[in-house]
Design an enzyme around this catalytic site. Structure first.
Site, short mmCIF file in Angstrom:
data_model
loop_
_atom_site.label_atom_id
_atom_site.label_comp_id
_atom_site.label_asym_id
_atom_site.label_seq_id
_atom_site.Cartn_x
_atom_site.Cartn_y
_atom_site.Cartn_z
N THR A 25 0.84 -1.19 0.00
CA THR A 25 0.00 0.00 0.00
C THR A 25 0.88 1.24 0.00
O THR A 25 1.90 1.28 0.70
CB THR A 25 -0.98 0.10 1.20
OG1 THR A 25 -1.51 1.43 1.27
CG2 THR A 25 -0.35 -0.22 2.54
N ASP A 43 0.01 3.73 1.41
CA ASP A 43 -0.28 4.40 2.69
C ASP A 43 0.72 4.03 3.80
O ASP A 43 0.81 4.75 4.80
CB ASP A 43 -1.69 4.04 3.16
CG ASP A 43 -2.76 4.39 2.15
OD1 ASP A 43 -2.50 5.25 1.28
OD2 ASP A 43 -3.87 3.80 2.22
N GLY A 75 -3.19 8.68 1.65
CA GLY A 75 -2.66 8.04 2.86
C GLY A 75 -3.74 7.50 3.76
O GLY A 75 -3.46 6.94 4.81
N ARG A 76 -4.99 7.74 3.37
CA ARG A 76 -6.14 7.31 4.16
C ARG A 76 -6.03 7.84 5.60
O ARG A 76 -5.83 9.02 5.76
CB ARG A 76 -6.25 5.79 4.13
CG ARG A 76 -7.68 5.46 4.30
CD ARG A 76 -8.49 4.59 3.64
NE ARG A 76 -8.20 3.59 2.75
CZ ARG A 76 -8.95 3.37 1.66
NH1 ARG A 76 -9.94 4.17 1.37
NH2 ARG A 76 -8.69 2.35 0.89
N ARG A 81 -3.55 28.59 -3.45
CA ARG A 81 -3.96 27.61 -4.47
C ARG A 81 -3.88 26.20 -3.89
O ARG A 81 -3.19 25.97 -2.90
CB ARG A 81 -3.04 27.70 -5.68
CG ARG A 81 -3.11 29.01 -6.43
CD ARG A 81 -4.42 29.13 -7.21
NE ARG A 81 -4.42 30.28 -8.08
CZ ARG A 81 -4.87 31.49 -7.76
NH1 ARG A 81 -5.34 31.71 -6.53
NH2 ARG A 81 -4.85 32.48 -8.64
O1 F6P Z 1 -5.17 2.86 0.08
C1 F6P Z 1 -4.60 3.47 -1.02
C2 F6P Z 1 -5.38 4.68 -1.42
O2 F6P Z 1 -4.70 5.26 -2.52
C3 F6P Z 1 -5.63 5.70 -0.33
O3 F6P Z 1 -4.50 6.49 -0.06
C4 F6P Z 1 -6.80 6.45 -0.89
O4 F6P Z 1 -7.58 7.04 0.12
C5 F6P Z 1 -7.58 5.38 -1.59
O5 F6P Z 1 -6.68 4.33 -1.85
C6 F6P Z 1 -8.23 5.82 -2.86
O6 F6P Z 1 -8.99 4.77 -3.33
P1 F6P Z 1 -9.57 4.64 -4.80
O7 F6P Z 1 -8.48 4.19 -5.69
O8 F6P Z 1 -10.65 3.62 -4.66
O9 F6P Z 1 -10.07 5.98 -5.20
#
Ligand code: F6P
Length: 362
Positions: free
Chosen positions: A125, A127, A170-171, A286
């Site tokens: 991940t 994250d 990064g969730r 911005r």
């Molecule tokens: O878990 C990886 C991640 O990129 C997170 O950082 C993010 O919140 C999420 O996945 C985004 O998910 P998706 O690809 O479903 O938009």
């Protein structure tokens, strides 16, 4: 004869193909067959498979994404799906499963392990929030992309005397924001682990202006949120339309929709911050939202190296029939830890690291 099923689940990230290649190449040394399962758990439910050979994985080391495809399907939301998945494991003669994913995908792997299916987990991940491993692959590449973005934003922010807010993924963990923020020299880094006070953020930036620095870069993790859950400290709520985007946990989200694993779609904190900063400081501001750029493209050398080590280690675990484990990086060693331990809690940002970042705020 061992027949390994391999799948990639959840959000893709650079390094997935490097792991697939490593699993296939190491397996061929032992004369094990590897079956590629398409689109994560969805492919196992629907029986979408292909045999992977040394030939089919040749040339994929440097490629981002996953040749197998991925999905955020949770089979455990529906008992019939679980049954189909188990039936397909038998039908295709799969006698061990390599599940490459983050906490969601690995939570399914752990449930399968508990009902007697031999599984091995590999942590991926961007994250970097999986417990028990110092790093997940994908993270290093995302950090490099974000750092490069910060470098680029510096020159334009400086020329226009602006504040630029950079929202990164990064969730619920601020690893990408913290590490890339330090590497790129961000003037403020806001992360979910440390709820922010908007006035304090502005105060730090004002101090910077008073020292003659007429531009600033604020790096904010998508899961960062204001201190007060009810957002009482936010002025002019209707103007920034903050109420409609804040969920019950005080997180700024894109929609109320949740995925199969109950994850909300984070996003919007950058725009919220920019409006507040501009209003309170009267400085042109911005926003840049990097989004999925952070997950795309070629993996860094570090991610390729880590993925390859993980893939080879996973096959060794299968050889030793040491199932229910996740390969992990601890220090400089690849180890195996119980999936249960890896899933026991998320790995949030080390506060000692955040203290280092704070030295450079303002
Ligand atoms: O878990 C990886 C991640 O990129 C997170 O950082 C993010 O919140 C999420 O996945 C985004 O998910 P998706 O690809 O479903 O938009």
């Amino acid at each position: 004869m061992k027949k390994i099923g391999i799948l990639t689940g959840g959000g893709d990230c650079p390094g997935l193909n490097a792991v697939i290649r490593a699993v296939v190449r190491k397996s061929s040394q032992y004369n094990y067959d590897v079956i590629g399962i398409k689109n994560g758990w969805k492919g196992l439910i629907n029986g979408e498979m292909e045999l992977l050979t040394n030939f089919s994985v040749s040339g994929i080391l440097t490629k981002g994404g996953t040749i197998l495809g991925t999905s955020r399907k949770n089979p455990f939301n529906n008992q019939q799906d679980v049954q189909k998945l188990i039936d397909n494991i038998k039908k295709f003669g799969i006698n061990s499963l390599v599940s490459i994913g983050g906490d969601d995908t690995l939570s399914v792997a752990y449930k399968l392990h508990k009902i007697g299916i031999p599984v091995i987990g590999i942590p991926k991940t961007i994250d970097n929030d999986l417990y028990g491993t110092d790093y997940t692959f994908g993270f290093d590449t995302a950090v490099s992309i974000v750092t490069q973005a910060i470098d680029r934003l510096h020159t334009t922010a400086e020329s226009h005397h602006r504040v630029i807010v950079l929202e990164v993924m990064g969730r619920h963990a601020g690893w990408i924001a913290t590490v890339a923020g330090i590497a790129g020299g961000a003037d403020e880094i806001l992360i979910p682990e440390v709820p922010f006070d908007i006035e304090e953020v502005c105060q730090k930036l004002r101090e910077r202006y008073s020292r003659g620095k007429t531009f600033s870069i604020v790096t904010v993790a998508e899961g960062a949120h204001p201190k007060n859950e009810k957002n009482d400290n936010i002025e002019n709520k209707s103007e920034v339309n903050i109420d409609s985007n804040v969920n019950k946990s005080g997180l700024i989200v894109q929609t109320d929709e949740k995925d199969d694993f109950g994850n909300v779609k984070l996003g919007g904190v950058g725009h919220f911050l920019a409006k507040e900063i501009e209003k309170r400081m009267d400085v042109e501001t911005r926003v840049t939202v990097l989004g999925h750029v952070q997950r795309g493209g070629t993996p860094t050398a570090n991610d390729r190296f880590l993925s390859t080590r993980f893939g080879v280690a996973a096959v060794e675990l299968i050889k030793n029939e040491d199932f229910g484990k996740m390969v992990a990086l601890q220090g400089n060693k690849i180890v195996a830890i119980p999936l249960e331990e890896a899933l026991s809690k998320p790995k949030t940002v080390d506060m000692e690291l955040y203290e280092i970042a704070k030295v450079f705020f303002g």
